[in-house]
Scaffold this active site. Structure first.
Site, short mmCIF file in Angstrom:
data_model
loop_
_atom_site.label_atom_id
_atom_site.label_comp_id
_atom_site.label_asym_id
_atom_site.label_seq_id
_atom_site.Cartn_x
_atom_site.Cartn_y
_atom_site.Cartn_z
N ASP A 27 0.86 -1.18 0.00
CA ASP A 27 0.00 0.00 0.00
C ASP A 27 0.91 1.24 0.00
OD1 ASP A 27 -2.34 1.70 0.56
OD2 ASP A 27 -1.50 1.82 2.60
N ILE A 28 0.32 2.40 -0.27
CA ILE A 28 1.12 3.63 -0.31
C ILE A 28 0.98 4.45 0.97
CG2 ILE A 28 1.39 5.88 -1.44
CD1 ILE A 28 0.95 4.54 -4.10
N ASP A 29 -0.18 5.08 1.16
CA ASP A 29 -0.34 6.04 2.26
C ASP A 29 -0.36 5.33 3.60
OD1 ASP A 29 -0.85 8.68 0.80
OD2 ASP A 29 -2.25 7.31 -0.18
N LYS A 62 -8.69 -4.36 -3.67
CA LYS A 62 -7.30 -4.66 -3.98
C LYS A 62 -7.09 -6.17 -4.11
CE LYS A 62 -5.28 -0.66 -1.58
NZ LYS A 62 -4.28 -0.21 -0.59
N ASP A 70 -2.36 -0.58 5.79
CA ASP A 70 -2.75 0.06 7.05
C ASP A 70 -4.21 0.50 7.10
OD1 ASP A 70 -2.32 2.26 5.17
OD2 ASP A 70 -2.52 3.54 6.94
N GLY A 126 -5.22 2.63 -3.53
CA GLY A 126 -6.47 3.21 -3.98
C GLY A 126 -6.24 4.39 -4.91
#
Length: 270
Positions: free
Chosen positions: A9-11, A184, A207, A44
């Site tokens: 994931d990114i954020d 996802k 997260d 996302g």
């Protein structure tokens, strides 16, 4: 046995609370790649919003827009746009109600209103400028995901009115909306089928609420220490926060990296 894949994931995962990639994360991803482990972004976000992360981490494969658009080594392998009639209907209703939308395509994204406080607040949280406004952006182009900007109480009228869409919160005033059942996890399955790798031999870090299904379906799901309770409950283990070397720590915990990879960070409460 084929090399595993690791999905990030990114954020709150690749990026810390300042929207920066920690040095320990850069090192961890590089070491994985040197070992021949596939590294994949699972987010996302719209691709345009994370191209700089791809470049910095040398990652060419991604699951974007919550599984709606999947690319493997630069090649599009899965695309699942939202029904245009649904987009027209939700666009009309939000305009009547004074709410706002974002329309997310594979190459760009636009919003439906100027100077909307909920759009401003949401993009401030991403440390990104207010998007370009184009309330007809969804016409005659594939839209894979939307954002609905409204109060929590107002969300329920959209949930009731659009049973063919899922609404997933990502900010106090912002909800991703997607075709029913999209996630996802679905995008990951499409990618794993394409490359013929078993999900049991793969790992994922996340997260947020939109990471929960991914973390529960993958072989080993790793929740960040800063993750929401739902993500932690879905994971097999919990690492430290994104700011406290959570990616590096997690990869060491599952045996993908050696402990000595963390040597230079031991004085930073790893």
């Amino acid at each position: 046995m084929k090399q595993p894949m690791v999905f990030f994931d990114i954020d709150g995962t690749l990026l810390n609370e300042n929207k920066v990639i920690p040095d320990s994360t850069k090192k961890a991803v590089r070491l994985l790649q040197e070992k021949g482990v596939h590294t994949v972004i699972a987010t996302g976000r719209v691709p345009k919003m994370f191209s700089w992360i791809q470049k910095e981490l040398n990652i060419s494969s991604f699951i974007s827009m919550n599984g709606q658009y999947v690319v493997y080594e630069g090649q599009e392998i899965y695309a699942n746009p939202i029904n245009p009639e649904l987009l027209q209907s939700i666009s009309t209703l939000t305009a009547i109600n004074g709410h706002a939308l974002a329309y997310c395509s594979h190459d760009d994204f636009k919003v439906s209103k100027e100077n909307h406080p909920f759009i401003e607040s949401s993009f401030d949280s991403l440390m990104m400028p207010y998007p370009i406004v184009d309330n007809s952006f969804y016409i005659n182009r594939p839209i894979f995901q939307g954002h609905l900007y409204c109060n929590h109480e107002d969300k329920y009228q959209y949930v009731d009115h659009f049973p063919d869409l899922d609404f997933v919160k990502w900010h106090d005033y912002a909800y991703d909306f997607l075709p029913k059942g999209a996630s996802k996890a679905v995008g990951i399955r499409k990618l794993l089928e394409f490359v013929d790798i078993n999900h049991e031999n793969c790992f994922a870090f996340g997260d947020g609420l939109n990471d929960s299904e991914m973390l529960s379906m993958i072989g080993t799901g790793i929740a960040m220490g800063n993750g929401v309770p739902e993500a932690k409950a879905a994971a097999d283990l919990i690492t430290t926060t994104s700011s406290k070397h959570g990616i590096l720590n997690g990869l060491i915990q599952v045996g993908l990296l050696e402990k000595d990879a963390a040597a230079e960070y031991v004085n930073e409460a790893i």
